[in-house]
Design a protein around this motif. Sequence first.
Motif, PDB file in Angstrom:
ATOM      1  N   ASN A   5      73.746  11.558  33.460  1.00 10.46           N
ATOM      2  CA  ASN A   5      73.539  12.715  34.442  1.00 10.46           C
ATOM      3  C   ASN A   5      72.875  12.130  35.694  1.00 10.46           C
ATOM      4  N   HIS A  49      65.894  17.780  44.643  1.00  8.76           N
ATOM      5  CA  HIS A  49      65.260  18.813  45.165  1.00  8.76           C
ATOM      6  C   HIS A  49      64.766  18.843  46.583  1.00  8.76           C
ATOM      7  N   SER A  57      60.162  22.498  54.576  1.00  7.21           N
ATOM      8  CA  SER A  57      60.991  22.346  53.353  1.00  7.21           C
ATOM      9  C   SER A  57      62.528  22.241  53.777  1.00  7.21           C
ATOM     10  N   GLU A  71      79.193  18.266  44.746  1.00  4.36           N
ATOM     11  CA  GLU A  71      80.266  18.243  43.615  1.00  4.36           C
ATOM     12  C   GLU A  71      80.042  16.986  42.819  1.00  4.36           C
ATOM     13  N   LYS A  92      73.442  26.404  57.771  1.00  2.00           N
ATOM     14  CA  LYS A  92      74.108  27.388  56.829  1.00  2.00           C
ATOM     15  C   LYS A  92      73.385  27.413  55.401  1.00  2.00           C
ATOM     16  N   LEU A  93      73.009  26.536  54.890  1.00  2.00           N
ATOM     17  CA  LEU A  93      72.665  26.465  53.781  1.00  2.00           C
ATOM     18  C   LEU A  93      71.306  26.992  53.632  1.00  2.00           C
ATOM     19  N   PHE A 103      68.614  32.349  57.195  1.00  2.00           N
ATOM     20  CA  PHE A 103      68.620  33.663  56.835  1.00  2.00           C
ATOM     21  C   PHE A 103      68.027  34.673  58.051  1.00  2.00           C
ATOM     22  N   ASN A 127      52.661  22.385  34.271  1.00  2.00           N
ATOM     23  CA  ASN A 127      54.336  21.896  34.198  1.00  2.00           C
ATOM     24  C   ASN A 127      54.712  21.944  32.765  1.00  2.00           C
ATOM     25  N   ARG A 135      73.311  24.583  32.843  1.00  2.00           N
ATOM     26  CA  ARG A 135      73.841  23.183  32.286  1.00  2.00           C
ATOM     27  C   ARG A 135      74.363  23.760  30.820  1.00  2.00           C
ATOM     28  N   HIS A 176      76.952  19.189  33.864  1.00  2.00           N
ATOM     29  CA  HIS A 176      75.564  19.031  34.514  1.00  2.00           C
ATOM     30  C   HIS A 176      75.514  19.288  36.060  1.00  2.00           C
ATOM     31  N   ASN A 177      76.477  19.046  36.722  1.00  2.00           N
ATOM     32  CA  ASN A 177      76.519  19.128  37.993  1.00  2.00           C
ATOM     33  C   ASN A 177      76.623  20.713  38.591  1.00  2.00           C
ATOM     34  N   LEU A 217      77.180  22.576  41.010  1.00  2.00           N
ATOM     35  CA  LEU A 217      78.306  23.263  41.574  1.00  2.00           C
ATOM     36  C   LEU A 217      79.496  23.474  40.789  1.00  2.00           C
ATOM     37  N   LYS A 218      79.876  22.440  39.759  1.00  2.00           N
ATOM     38  CA  LYS A 218      80.862  22.472  39.108  1.00  2.00           C
ATOM     39  C   LYS A 218      80.739  23.539  38.088  1.00  2.00           C
ATOM     40  N   LYS A 275      81.555  26.921  39.258  1.00  2.00           N
ATOM     41  CA  LYS A 275      82.763  27.251  39.284  1.00  2.00           C
ATOM     42  C   LYS A 275      83.196  27.816  37.804  1.00  2.00           C
ATOM     43  N   ARG A 328      64.757  27.590  39.972  1.00  2.00           N
ATOM     44  CA  ARG A 328      64.363  26.242  39.717  1.00  2.00           C
ATOM     45  C   ARG A 328      62.609  25.993  39.861  1.00  2.00           C
ATOM     46  N   GLU A 363      59.137  25.485  40.692  1.00  2.00           N
ATOM     47  CA  GLU A 363      58.342  25.086  41.881  1.00  2.00           C
ATOM     48  C   GLU A 363      59.429  24.491  43.015  1.00  2.00           C
ATOM     49  N   HIS A 364      60.532  24.317  42.602  1.00  2.00           N
ATOM     50  CA  HIS A 364      61.716  23.708  43.351  1.00  2.00           C
ATOM     51  C   HIS A 364      62.339  24.845  44.013  1.00  2.00           C
ATOM     52  N   PHE A 416      76.948  28.591  49.983  1.00  2.00           N
ATOM     53  CA  PHE A 416      75.842  28.730  49.122  1.00  2.00           C
ATOM     54  C   PHE A 416      74.496  28.601  50.042  1.00  2.00           C
ATOM     55  N   PHE A 417      73.549  28.877  49.266  1.00  2.00           N
ATOM     56  CA  PHE A 417      72.162  29.370  50.134  1.00  2.00           C
ATOM     57  C   PHE A 417      71.006  28.518  49.070  1.00  2.00           C
ATOM     58  N   SER A 418      70.016  27.963  49.898  1.00  2.00           N
ATOM     59  CA  SER A 418      68.896  27.401  48.955  1.00  2.00           C
ATOM     60  C   SER A 418      67.578  28.163  49.606  1.00  2.00           C
ATOM     61  N   PRO A 442      63.150  27.342  49.376  1.00  2.00           N
ATOM     62  CA  PRO A 442      62.163  26.582  48.741  1.00  2.00           C
ATOM     63  C   PRO A 442      61.314  27.524  47.644  1.00  2.00           C
ATOM     64  N   ARG A 498      71.263  36.588  51.051  1.00  2.00           N
ATOM     65  CA  ARG A 498      70.473  35.629  51.570  1.00  2.00           C
ATOM     66  C   ARG A 498      69.167  36.187  51.732  1.00  2.00           C
TER      67      ARG A 498
END
Lengths: 302, 302
Positions: free
Chosen positions: A87, A206, A218, A225, A296-297, A300, B89, B176, B182-183, B185-186, B189, B203, B205-206, B216-218, B220, B257
């Motif tokens: 992994n 992360h 951040s 992928e 884009k990621l 907002f 943690n 997962r 594990h990935n 994005l995969k 799908k 995630r 604290e991440h 996709f959108f992230s 923090p 978003r």
Amino acid sequence: MSLLVVGSVAFDGIETPYGKRERTLGGAASYFALAASQFAPVRLVAIVGDDFTEKDAAVFRGRKIDLAGLEHAPGKTFFWAGRYSQNMNERTTLVTELNVFANFKPTLPKAYADSEFIFLGNIDPTLQRSVLGQVTRKPKVIGLDTMNYWIERTPAELRETLRQTQILMINDDETRQLTGEHNLLKAAKRIFAMGPKTLVIKRGEHGALMVHNKFFFSVPAYPLEEVHDPTGAGDSFAGGFMGYLASAGRISEDTLRRAMVYGSVLGSFTVEKFGVERLANLKRGEITARARLFSKLTSFKL
Amino acid sequence: MSLLVVGSVAFDGIETPYGKRERTLGGAASYFALAASQFAPVRLVAIVGDDFTEKDAAVFRGRKIDLAGLEHAPGKTFFWAGRYSQNMNERTTLVTELNVFANFKPTLPKAYADSEFIFLGNIDPTLQRSVLGQVTRKPKVIGLDTMNYWIERTPAELRETLRQTQILMINDDETRQLTGEHNLLKAAKRIFAMGPKTLVIKRGEHGALMVHNKFFFSVPAYPLEEVHDPTGAGDSFAGGFMGYLASAGRISEDTLRRAMVYGSVLGSFTVEKFGVERLANLKRGEITARARLFSKLTSFKL
């Protein structure tokens, strides 16, 4: 403006679930230089052995990378070999042969003495400081990387070097170890008291967090992928970050934020292929396009 | 529009380096309802015992939280106790007493049958589906949370419920485990093929990552100097997320978003104090102000 980097140039043996390389160009300063040279002229200070041929140096040629500071010494080049787990979340070091790197005493060519942007890669803090002693003009920005080994073994020397540093770029474990503080914002305050006014915490998959005494920022890691080889991602981040800053020529909140994005962009490319293979074939247009994808990621409207 | 949530209402015993509570209101649906009701009217479907008094319910009163679906059964309320490690943690569960929750059969009051936004909290997937069977109108959005227990023990039932779900909200380990990939994005799908068209990966604290089949959108986690109690952060995230969507009344890239940001905002408040203490005293203006801080935390100009 020119960006000087001191660090390791090495040969790596790498094994990941996606394949294997017996001996490929590696070392933090290699990744850094290839990433940074996309933005600004790089002056590379490192050491290699007599097994490092013109063919090995070819990847640096035809770019804005000055190799006058790449010392050739009798003996073999630093060699590292490692294997990643299925992994990619664990790495086992199989071989570490310091070779000529064990006796590295960075010597700056005279022409490097006016360097205004300097990145002190992860080497003995005393050697990092010796580089600063060879610079005749006060640099605009000094960035620094270090690791658990120096934090544990040479804490006083590291503190002395940190006093002269503006930007510290380390991971979250190192941040906690250096400060004895688990909370990253509190840890950052302790680091500000040591010298640096900007802390960049690299967090691998992360992303990265910048803590400055006036703001924080951040940036995520770009979701991919397929990650073929994580080696050098953090060094490519540092190269993209410092390279962009050197091209901008000044430190401001805007340039620091943008540096974080370009750092993440370069790191995200590196892991797509083995070693420096992706950086060696990376075009400026691809960098611009991916930086827009980061926008884009993360963007907002409220 | 009204938002129906089914899940647990509990009493929690919590111990962190910042203090201790012997018995405080907890349960995923409590955090969810308090967070979501900042945005939209919430219909709460859960079960409590006869030790759950009017005084315990007081925190829900005076808000847009409908308690007609809060069943009172003979016996004791679900009780959970846990202790967090020095760095927060790791969490050790000390007590889990299901009590009346063990025989929970969600029954919707007639007035809830027209619910257009539904969140199926982390309970037995068969019970989650029984809620959908009691709704007379096709809901606009069904969100779902689950955990390793159901992924392992009732995989077929979970798959059946997932087929009817639009938004899956779980953590990275669960993603997962559910997909064997594990990935992320995969993995996403594979989840799209199971039914949901939007995956929200929490995630801690991440932060959180949303993978939609078109983008996709992230986002923090908000960096805080002091985290007093992480309990309920993920459920508050879900509440802020779904609450905002219900208030917007529609699903689009923009609203999704923004929902991610409001989810993170609510999660970040919850951890500032113990249990639901912060959510119980949270003002709309504070939410708006922190959402703007998220914008500062993540925005850059290229």
